[in-house]
Design an enzyme around this catalytic site. Structure first.
Site, mmCIF file in Angstrom:
data_model
loop_
_atom_site.group_PDB
_atom_site.id
_atom_site.type_symbol
_atom_site.label_atom_id
_atom_site.label_comp_id
_atom_site.label_asym_id
_atom_site.label_seq_id
_atom_site.Cartn_x
_atom_site.Cartn_y
_atom_site.Cartn_z
ATOM 1 N N GLY A 267 18.184 99.909 43.232
ATOM 2 C CA GLY A 267 17.458 98.815 43.858
ATOM 3 C C GLY A 267 18.224 97.508 43.906
ATOM 4 N N HIS B 131 27.388 86.828 62.155
ATOM 5 C CA HIS B 131 27.966 85.580 62.659
ATOM 6 C C HIS B 131 29.480 85.712 62.752
ATOM 7 C CE1 HIS B 131 24.078 83.612 61.997
ATOM 8 N NE2 HIS B 131 24.073 84.220 60.813
ATOM 9 N N ALA C 236 22.086 99.417 40.309
ATOM 10 C CA ALA C 236 21.164 98.398 40.806
ATOM 11 C C ALA C 236 21.840 97.035 40.901
ATOM 12 C CB ALA C 236 19.947 98.307 39.887
#
Length: 214
Positions: free
Chosen positions: A164, A132, A182
């Site tokens: 992750g 955007h 992570a």
């Protein structure tokens, strides 16, 4: 004794299912790669079916020995999803050799380059675009105007490991053999052989475990 036999039978069914799923996943994924114009090697290993949206004027290449886990039955690590590979018009997504990913979303509007021997953990997202406009006048117009939407290349060098649930944003380079902890949000470059963690990701220490075969 009866319960033991039932459990053994159930586990045997699970093993059979996952063996069949590997074959099924490979066949369907091959078809999807081919129909989307992906350049790939047939030696990949896939569990689950990825979602692809590759523009006719975009480019997606995958190196040898690619491995992916896609979907809730093949990525049981929490917040699992199918793998998403999206390449917009004129964009280029390249994945090197011996790369492994799990339930990732890689959205390419400009250029994303992933090197060899890279591992990307479950639910990680990589965006090379803002999606955007940063100008509220354009962003809030109806229909929304995309004037001023910024996109910049993302580079993930050989041997990098991304934990992750991380988010990699536009214009970022992650260095050779570097590690992203992570859940990190990365919006600035990470040099080679370093460990970064956090939101925003910050330097923690040099990576002393960098003996990765490249």
């Amino acid at each position: 004794m009866m319960m033991y036999l039932i459990r053994k039978f159930y586990r045997a069914l699970r093993v059979l299912y996952y063996k069949m799923a590997r074959v099924y996943s490979w066949i369907i994924s091959c078809l999807k790669f081919y129909l989307n114009g992906v350049q790939f090697s047939y030696d990949f290993i896939g569990f689950g079916i990825p979602i692809l949206d590759i523009n006719m004027r975009g480019k997606f290449t995958i190196g040898r020995r690619f491995r992916f886990n896609s979907g809730k039955y093949h990525a049981m690590g929490g917040r699992q999803q199918q793998c998403y590979f999206v390449v917009a018009e004129g964009a280029e997504l390249s994945i090197g050799e011996n790369v492994g990913v799990t339930s990732v979303a890689i959205i390419c509007h400009d250029k994303i380059s992933i090197g060899n021997n890279v591992k990307i953990g479950i639910n990680t997202v990589i965006y090379d675009t803002d999606f955007h406009s940063l100008d509220a006048r354009y962003r809030n117009s109806y229909p929304e105007r995309l004037d001023g939407v910024k996109s910049r290349p993302v580079v993930i060098k050989d041997g990098a490991f991304i934990g992750g649930h991380s988010t990699i944003l536009k214009g970022v380079t992650i260095g050779r053999n570097s590690i992203v902890g992570a859940g990190s949000v990365v919006f600035q470059d990470i040099p080679d052989e370093q460990i970064w963690i956090g939101n925003p990701a910050r330097f923690v220490k040099e990576n002393q475990y960098s003996a990765v075969l490249i």
